[in-house]
Design a protein around this motif. Structure first.
Motif: not given
Length: 357
Positions: A130, A179, A185, A191, A268, A271, A273, A295-296, A300
Motif C-alpha cells: 500500500f 489485496h 486507490i 487497483g 472492495n 475492506s 480496498r 474507505p479502508f 474493513n
C-alpha cells in the motif's frame, strides 16, 4: 544485480506472500523457510504484542531467514459517519445471530511500534504493501541491515520504491488474490489493472531493482518461464492457502477446492480496498445495495465481526475468500514441503537464476 538467493540467504527463489488476517501462522512461515524458500508473517492487522509472539514462535521453529509484511498506509481512524452501511450490516448480523454494532469505528495504527519491534527482534527482511515507508522508518531499518521488499502494481510505484531505497520489488499482477499493493486507490479504484507479464517486463525495463513476480502463479512451468523472462523469483499466496500449516479455516478451504478459474472477482465490499476474492453472497448483496462502500480501513473494521462469524459458524457467504486467478488449480490440502517440491529441484533453479542474473 546481486543474486537473489545470496541476498535473501535462501536456496529456492520462492516467497510465501504475507497474507494478513491469520493465514500466515508461525507454523506456515517456518515450514516455508525450512524448505529453503522465504516464509513471511502477514502483520498488517496485528497488534505489536501478537506480532512479537509470532516472531518469537517462528524463531523457535526455524533458524532460517523469514520476512514480516507491513501495511505502509496509516490505519488510524475514528468516525461515526457510517450510518447507512452499518444499518445494512446490522440486518446481516440479526440474520446471523450476532450482536448489533453502533455507528462508531475506531482503529489504531501500530506501524511505528511494529517497525521498532522488527529492529529489536533483528528480523532480516521486511516487506510492505500500500505504499512506501517513510524515509525515517526506512533509515532505521537500513541501520538494522534489514532488506526491504516493496509491492508494486505499476511502473511508477516501482520507481518510487527504488527512489526510497527499497532493495527488491514485487510486481503484483492483476491476477493476484487478496489485496494488491496499489498505492493510490483514488486514481485506481479497482487497483492498477496490469497483468503480470506486462507489469514485470515494464518494471525490469524501467528500474534496476531485482523483480519478484506475483499473481496467479501455481505451476513449475510458470516459475521456469518467469525466471527465463528475467524475474529473480516468485511470490505466491493462494498456492499456500491449502497448506496444512496455514491458518485457513475449514469453510474457506472447501470454497477454494470447489472454485473454478473464473470464480474470482475484484471487490472492495469487505475492506474498502480492491481485492480479489471468490464471489459469494456477501459481495452480491453489498454491491447490489446501491450504498457507497466506505474507505479502508473503515469498511474493513465494520465487516470484521461478520467475517469472523462466517468462519466460526462455517458460513462461506459471509467470509472474504481471498484467492487469485489460479485458484481453479487447487484441489487438495498439502504440506508446505510437498507444495515446494512441486516447483523445483534446487540446482535447476539456481542455474537458471545465475544465467539470467
Amino acid at each position: 544485480m546481486a543474486n537473489i538467493l545470496e541476498r535473501l540467504n535462501i536456496t529456492i527463489p520462492i516467497i510465501q506472500a504475507g497474507m494478513a488476517g491469520g493465514i500466515t501462522t508461525p507454523e506456515l512461515v517456518a515450514a516455508v523457510s525450512n524448505t529453503g524458500a522465504l516464509g513471511t508473517i502477514g502483520a498488517g492487522y496485528m497488534h505489536t504484542n501478537k506480532l512479537k509472539e509470532a516472531i518469537q514462535r517462528v524463531k523457535q521453529l526455524t533458524d532460517k531467514p523469514f520476512a514480516v509484511n507491513l501495511f505502509s498506509a496509516n490505519l488510524e481512524v475514528f468516525t461515526t459517519d457510517v450510518d447507512e452501511m452499518q444499518a445494512l450490516l446490522n440486518k446481516k448480523r440479526k440474520e446471523t445471530g450476532i450482536d448489533k454494532q453502533e455507528n462508531l469505528v475506531k482503529v489504531n495504527d501500530y506501524l511505528h511500534e511494529k517497525v521498532y519491534l522488527l529492529i529489536k527482534e533483528k528480523v532480516p527482511i521486511v516487506s510492505t504493501a500500500f505504499g512506501a515507508l517513510s524515509s525515517v522508518l526506512i533509515e532505521r531499518l537500513k541501520e538494522n541491515n534489514s532488506i526491504l521488499i516493496g509491492m508494486a502494481t505499476n511502473v511508477s510505484e516501482a520507481q518510487l520504491l527504488e527512489d526510497m531505497g527499497y532493495d527488491i520489488v514485487v510486481a503484483q499482477g492483476i491476477e493476484a488474490g487478496g489485496h494488491r499493493g496499489t498505492f493510490d486507490i483514488e486514481k485506481y479504484p479497482n487497483g492498477s489493472d496490469i497483468g503480470l507479464i506486462a507489469l514485470m517486463q515494464s518494471i525490469l525495463d524501467n528500474t534496476s531493482l531485482p523483480v519478484i513476480a506475483a499473481g496467479g502463479i501455481y505451476t513449475r512451468q510458470q516459475l521456469d518461464g518467469l525466471l527465463a523472462m528475467g524475474a529473480s523469483g516468485v511470490q505466491m499466496g493462494t498456492r499456500f492457502l491449502l497448506a496444512k500449516e496455514a491458518g485457513t479455516n475449514k469453510t474457506y478451504r472447501r470454497a477454494l477446492v470447489k472454485a473454478n478459474y473464473q470464480d474470482t472477482v475484484i471487490t472492495n465490499v469487505f475492506s474498502g480496498r480492491p481485492a480479489r476474492a471468490i464471489k459469494n453472497g456477501f459481495i452480491n448483496e453489498i454491491e447490489s445495495s446501491g450504498l457507497d462502500v466506505l474507505p479502508f480501513p473503515i469498511q474493513n473494521e465494520l465487516t470484521k465481526d461478520l467475517r469472523a462469524a462466517g468462519a466460526e459458524f462455517s458460513i462461506s457467504d459471509l467470509q472474504s475468500l481471498w484467492a487469485g486467478q489460479g485458484v481453479g488449480a487447487l484441489h487438495k490440502e498439502e504440506s508446505v514441503e510437498d507444495i515446494i517440491a512441486l516447483f523445483t529441484d534446487k540446482n535447476r533453479m539456481k542455474a537458471n537464476l545465475i544465467e539470467h542474473d
